[in-house]
Write a protein that holds these residues in place. Structure first.
Motif, PDB file in Angstrom:
ATOM      1  N   MET A  94       0.859  -1.197   0.000  1.00 36.27           N
ATOM      2  CA  MET A  94       0.000   0.000   0.000  1.00 36.27           C
ATOM      3  C   MET A  94       0.887   1.237   0.000  1.00 36.27           C
ATOM      4  SD  MET A  94      -1.520  -0.603   3.816  1.00 36.27           S
ATOM      5  CE  MET A  94      -0.892   0.388   5.174  1.00 36.27           C
ATOM      6  N   ASP A  95       0.562   2.194  -0.856  1.00 31.48           N
ATOM      7  CA  ASP A  95       1.466   3.352  -1.006  1.00 31.48           C
ATOM      8  C   ASP A  95       0.770   4.703  -1.026  1.00 31.48           C
ATOM      9  OD1 ASP A  95       0.265   3.197  -3.482  1.00 31.48           O
ATOM     10  OD2 ASP A  95       2.124   3.430  -4.624  1.00 31.48           O
ATOM     11  N   ARG A  96      -0.504   4.733  -0.697  1.00 26.89           N
ATOM     12  CA  ARG A  96      -1.181   6.046  -0.658  1.00 26.89           C
ATOM     13  C   ARG A  96      -2.427   5.962   0.219  1.00 26.89           C
ATOM     14  NH1 ARG A  96      -4.643   6.712  -6.293  1.00 26.89           N
ATOM     15  NH2 ARG A  96      -5.718   4.725  -6.092  1.00 26.89           N
TER      16      ARG A  96
ATOM     17  N   SER B  77       7.705  -0.663  -1.531  1.00 23.40           N
ATOM     18  CA  SER B  77       6.673  -1.697  -1.485  1.00 23.40           C
ATOM     19  C   SER B  77       6.989  -2.809  -2.480  1.00 23.40           C
ATOM     20  CB  SER B  77       5.315  -1.077  -1.785  1.00 23.40           C
ATOM     21  OG  SER B  77       4.296  -2.029  -1.621  1.00 23.40           O
ATOM     22  N   LEU B  78       7.410  -2.434  -3.678  1.00 26.51           N
ATOM     23  CA  LEU B  78       7.710  -3.443  -4.698  1.00 26.51           C
ATOM     24  C   LEU B  78       8.970  -4.229  -4.345  1.00 26.51           C
ATOM     25  CD1 LEU B  78       6.770  -1.377  -7.874  1.00 26.51           C
ATOM     26  CD2 LEU B  78       5.536  -3.328  -6.891  1.00 26.51           C
ATOM     27  N   GLU B  79       9.971  -3.512  -3.877  1.00 27.55           N
ATOM     28  CA  GLU B  79      11.222  -4.185  -3.473  1.00 27.55           C
ATOM     29  C   GLU B  79      10.964  -5.199  -2.359  1.00 27.55           C
ATOM     30  OE1 GLU B  79      14.374  -0.535  -4.032  1.00 27.55           O
ATOM     31  OE2 GLU B  79      14.231  -1.513  -2.060  1.00 27.55           O
TER      32      GLU B  79
ATOM     33  N   THR C 291      -5.788   2.298  -1.369  1.00 26.14           N
ATOM     34  CA  THR C 291      -4.432   2.518  -0.857  1.00 26.14           C
ATOM     35  C   THR C 291      -3.345   2.129  -1.858  1.00 26.14           C
ATOM     36  OG1 THR C 291      -4.380   0.317   0.138  1.00 26.14           O
ATOM     37  CG2 THR C 291      -5.118   2.130   1.554  1.00 26.14           C
ATOM     38  N   CYS C 292      -3.714   1.893  -3.103  1.00 23.34           N
ATOM     39  CA  CYS C 292      -2.702   1.439  -4.073  1.00 23.34           C
ATOM     40  C   CYS C 292      -2.710   2.319  -5.325  1.00 23.34           C
ATOM     41  CB  CYS C 292      -2.968  -0.012  -4.479  1.00 23.34           C
ATOM     42  SG  CYS C 292      -2.868  -1.163  -3.102  1.00 23.34           S
TER      43      CYS C 292
ATOM     44  N   LEU D  16       0.265  -1.017  -8.440  1.00 26.82           N
ATOM     45  CA  LEU D  16      -0.490  -2.149  -8.989  1.00 26.82           C
ATOM     46  C   LEU D  16       0.214  -2.724 -10.224  1.00 26.82           C
ATOM     47  CD1 LEU D  16      -4.118  -0.724  -8.592  1.00 26.82           C
ATOM     48  CD2 LEU D  16      -3.044  -2.510  -7.205  1.00 26.82           C
ATOM     49  N   ALA D  17       0.750  -1.835 -11.058  1.00 30.82           N
ATOM     50  CA  ALA D  17       1.460  -2.303 -12.258  1.00 30.82           C
ATOM     51  C   ALA D  17       2.688  -3.122 -11.858  1.00 30.82           C
ATOM     52  CB  ALA D  17       1.863  -1.115 -13.127  1.00 30.82           C
ATOM     53  N   GLY D  18       3.422  -2.635 -10.862  1.00 33.35           N
ATOM     54  CA  GLY D  18       4.611  -3.353 -10.398  1.00 33.35           C
ATOM     55  C   GLY D  18       4.260  -4.703  -9.790  1.00 33.35           C
ATOM     56  N   LEU D  19       3.169  -4.740  -9.041  1.00 29.74           N
ATOM     57  CA  LEU D  19       2.733  -6.013  -8.443  1.00 29.74           C
ATOM     58  C   LEU D  19       2.296  -6.983  -9.543  1.00 29.74           C
ATOM     59  CD1 LEU D  19       0.728  -4.707  -5.333  1.00 29.74           C
ATOM     60  CD2 LEU D  19       3.033  -5.692  -5.353  1.00 29.74           C
ATOM     61  N   GLY D  20       1.648  -6.442 -10.573  1.00 28.12           N
ATOM     62  CA  GLY D  20       1.253  -7.276 -11.712  1.00 28.12           C
ATOM     63  C   GLY D  20       2.475  -7.925 -12.351  1.00 28.12           C
ATOM     64  N   ALA D  21       3.557  -7.146 -12.462  1.00 25.79           N
ATOM     65  CA  ALA D  21       4.789  -7.687 -13.057  1.00 25.79           C
ATOM     66  C   ALA D  21       5.359  -8.802 -12.174  1.00 25.79           C
ATOM     67  CB  ALA D  21       5.810  -6.567 -13.242  1.00 25.79           C
ATOM     68  N   LEU D  22       5.317  -8.588 -10.841  1.00 24.02           N
ATOM     69  CA  LEU D  22       5.815  -9.629  -9.927  1.00 24.02           C
ATOM     70  C   LEU D  22       4.988 -10.914 -10.049  1.00 24.02           C
ATOM     71  CD1 LEU D  22       6.587  -7.593  -6.665  1.00 24.02           C
ATOM     72  CD2 LEU D  22       8.228  -8.826  -8.108  1.00 24.02           C
ATOM     73  N   VAL D  23       3.688 -10.748 -10.203  1.00 23.30           N
ATOM     74  CA  VAL D  23       2.815 -11.917 -10.342  1.00 23.30           C
ATOM     75  C   VAL D  23       3.186 -12.700 -11.599  1.00 23.30           C
ATOM     76  CG1 VAL D  23       0.429 -12.622 -10.828  1.00 23.30           C
ATOM     77  CG2 VAL D  23       0.900 -10.961  -9.006  1.00 23.30           C
TER      78      VAL D  23
END
Lengths: 509, 509
Positions: free
Chosen positions: A169-171, A184-186, A213-214, A219-226
């Motif tokens: 969560m970043d906002r 958050s992504l790291e 909160t995102c 969300l784009a970065g989390l999508g890449a991790l997925v």
């Protein structure tokens, strides 16, 4: 079908739900559990009496007694392990205020507590759910990576199959409990990596808290991790009236340059998640009360499931999930406790509330239809109209949601949710002779015993819980009993005459 | 304020609800119980330290430990003791079919069972409710007088305050389970007379089952008995869609000579009861979901109360009781389990369902309003409209209904429902250190402890139950515990190697 690679054999009755309306009761069934934790074979005991006897001779037979039977373990598809400490309190606010008042302050602390305390807090949550028969839990931890890793360690130690999410969560987060997008992504990536060191029953799940909160970047970065790791995903979606309002407000702010349109179209939660590749067939979205028709089709097309949290929805959603209708649309649905938004960590409790919530929805539909037709609720409809009220869920349907439905929701329908060949041995041993909490007449059929347990039972009726072929929790000691009246007046007089301390001990004991 | 006539003194915290929105927590309070079972005085312990010490010296002081506190006992205003044996099963039919399928066959048997078995069945029901903290129960028994007298005897023996009803019914009953009008009245009169032999904590209650099974002649006769004996009255009123239809059908049949009017006006259940003098200020009507405005005014004017049975209503009513609105109208409301229409004999469970039912009603009202206004559920209303949705009940309100609300409903608000001077000492001793079913952090306030117990607690957390100053039920033994994981694999291996019988014992023990 032979004895090689078999750790033990269980012989007794199995109750399970192969499909939502189908309760299968397999009597006197033999089930062999391999040393890898899977079910090697399962068949009528009389067909394999020689093999059963051979295992008995080696002390590797578990013959269930008359009052015992197995069900698949419960799969809790949505639970906040970090909120367990205050479950049962603070149910008095709408969602967005509730988060500020109770959730964020508690979760924030996890980054600052001593490691031992983090372990202790999470161990209580994990043990409590195990004891209630939850063999698989899909957990939210907190935004703190290390504390979230501690939860994963605890699940591995306690032997609970788990999907553990470090929250991202970043906002729009409270002071002291917010990540930068980059961090958050790291941290999420490091969190995922850490699972290489753990047994496979514990897996990471990418966990954006919810749309408010995102940021899109997160969300784009989390999508890449997925995509990179093939992880499961979880979040909350279209949960409550105030969450819907919040999402509309932030998207209208964002699109503020559309001055010519005072109400620019607001994307739904589902559209936003999907935009970033987060709606996958290994994704579970909690609540999903306010889905558009397009959202439903989107979930179906992506194979994304819903974690139905009926108790929590009574408090926070302001709406009731149309489970039957979603299942008919091809959307998979599991059951969740949503501790602490739901106060109970028990999936039996969640099952009971799945039924009452569904009945409340039928009531709502019935009354709306009758009012529209201008007739009283008990009056017949005008000719030509037909009743479109969905039949409510019953306890068998709820048991399906709590077991096989959850397995399907996790896209693990070939491994979990049934006790059958090739499945993992995640099982609950029920015993109607223990607990002292239900009055059985002794003349109940197996089905009626199960029905009573699902309505009146609790952890007292669970003798043993296995995950992946190993015992994770078992009962010990005799149950506490209540000594109701009869000689009470006399024995009471005695304790009054004893010294106070021992009188207290007698009462409390 | 002195020590004469005092049986014992309790010192500790008391939690109770003097009014629906008011939770009073009296810390370190001394409460003296007289030998007649009443509370002689109650005040801050520091104000009476001398008296407290004097009682301590005589071994007549009960000093509650830090984890303990008292609440008034629960008052279950509607429960069918005869249906306890199948509670938790058979929740799959509408009311009128459910009665035929499950209730009537079971109730009918009570006339033919050996006396010992009748006692045993009723004893299980009474002990189960006592153990769950029900100090007063308003029971339906069956139509059989002798079996119903057995229930009254059991209540007296077990020390539960009870209103016991022999059911009266003379039409539309199944074969073998119907009385003639004359016999029903005779037997009811004999039943009432029999209470002269019993202690005053057990009282008769005149009990027409419900309008469908009671002729006008029977109701008139029961009304006369009520006037003669001053008894309490109970029945079911406007309970469900199919019951409303049945009443309309029989009244339209009766008024069949009104050929000029195809739909002769049908009197409501409330009108029919009132016509026969059965709506009194010592009358409790269960359910009352489908009341007209006139009915509400009639109940208010007569002082008749409603037994709210939220769990049962989810299943059978097809509607949700507007508790707040009824209370505002001046109608008194208590809480009931309605076993077996409600599957749980626990008033804690009934409290929880009172809250969820109330929240379901708020959801229904919210959605109806928004749909009428043509806006989505999360969108603001058009200017000028105001929100008329009633606030939902919370756990404090539910605790009120379960204690003081029930006392008021019984017209016994001066004797029951509070722990205060002049009231009967009907109390529950809660203990947060026992049960092993809730994770307390140790930092909860007393209010939060109570809140957790009301959401997550059960009979395991009740150390003692008093009725009329005497102990009716207390816990003994240590609670059963679950041994979750850690050394589980090892200890398990050991049990596999033991003989099967002892392995089972270890698992089940």
């Amino acid at each position: 079908m032979n004895g090689s690679g078999i750790d033990f054999v269980v012989v007794g009755d199995i109750c399970q739900t192969p499909s939502i309306d189908d309760l299968a009761i397999l009597t006197n069934t033999a089930l062999a559990v391999g040393s890898d934790g899977s079910i090697v074979w399962q068949c009528p005991a009389e067909d394999v009496s020689d093999i059963v006897e051979a295992h008995a001779a080696q002390g590797r037979l578990q013959r269930l007694s008359k009052g015992q039977f197995l069900t698949p373990g419960f799969i809790d598809t949505h639970i906040h392990a970090s909120q367990h400490s205050y479950a049962g309190t603070g149910m008095d606010k709408p969602l967005m205020e509730w988060l500020d008042a109770y959730t964020f302050p508690v979760e924030r602390q996890f980054a600052h507590l001593p490691t031992a305390e983090v372990h202790s807090l999470y161990r209580r949550a994990v043990r409590r759910t195990l004891r209630n028969g939850t063999t698989t839990a899909v957990y939210f931890a907190t935004a703190d990576r290390q504390a979230s890793e501690a939860l994963a360690d605890v699940c591995a130690e306690e032997g609970q199959r788990a999907f553990v999410g470090k929250i991202s969560m970043d906002r729009h987060c409270p002071p002291g409990y917010c990540e930068t997008t980059e961090k958050s992504l790291e941290e999420t990536a490091r969190f995922i990596e850490s699972f290489r060191q753990r047994p496979s029953i514990v897996q990471p799940v990418v966990t954006p808290r919810f749309i408010p909160t995102c940021s899109d970047e997160l969300l784009a970065g989390l999508g890449a991790l997925v995509r990179e790791h093939g992880c499961h995903v979880q979040s909350h979606m279209s949960e409550s009236i105030d969450e819907m309002q919040f999402v509309e407000a932030i998207h209208q702010l964002k699109d503020d340059h559309h001055k010519h349109n005072p109400y620019p179209p607001c994307p739904t939660d589902a559209e936003i998640f999907d935009r970033h590749g987060l709606l996958t067939d290994r994704c579970i979205m909690a609540h999903a009360i306010y889905l558009s028709e397009g959202d439903v089709e989107r979930l179906r097309a992506r194979g994304t499931a819903i974690a139905h949290c009926p108790l929590s929805n009574f408090y926070f959603a302001g709406g009731l999930l149309p489970v039957r209708s979603l299942l008919r649309s091809g959307v998979r649905v599991g059951l969740g406790t949503d501790v602490a938004g739901g106060y109970s960590p028990s999936m039996i409790n969640a099952m009971q509330h799945a039924v009452t919530a569904s009945r409340a929805l039928s009531i709502q539909q019935h009354h709306e239809r009758h009012r529209l037709a201008g007739v009283k609720p008990w009056e017949p409809f005008p000719a030509g109209s037909s009743d479109t009220t969905s039949p409510a869920l019953d306890w068998v349907n709820a048991l399906y949601l709590a077991t096989r439905g959850g397995a399907e929701a996790l896209n693990m329908g070939k491994q979990l949710g049934l006790l059958a060949e090739g499945y993992r041995f995640d099982a609950v041993l029920w015993d109607v002779t223990i607990g002292d909490n239900i009055d059985f007449t002794g003349s109940e059929s197996r089905r009626e015993q199960l029905e009573k347990l699902m309505h009146l039972g609790d952890d007292r009726n669970i003798a043993c819980v296995w995950v992946d072929g190993q015992v994770s929790c078992r009962r010990r000691d005799r149950p506490a009993q209540a000594d109701c009246k009869a000689r009470a007046r006399d024995s009471n007089s005695v304790s009054w005459r004893a010294d106070n301390r021992s009188a207290h001990r007698q009462m409390g004991a």
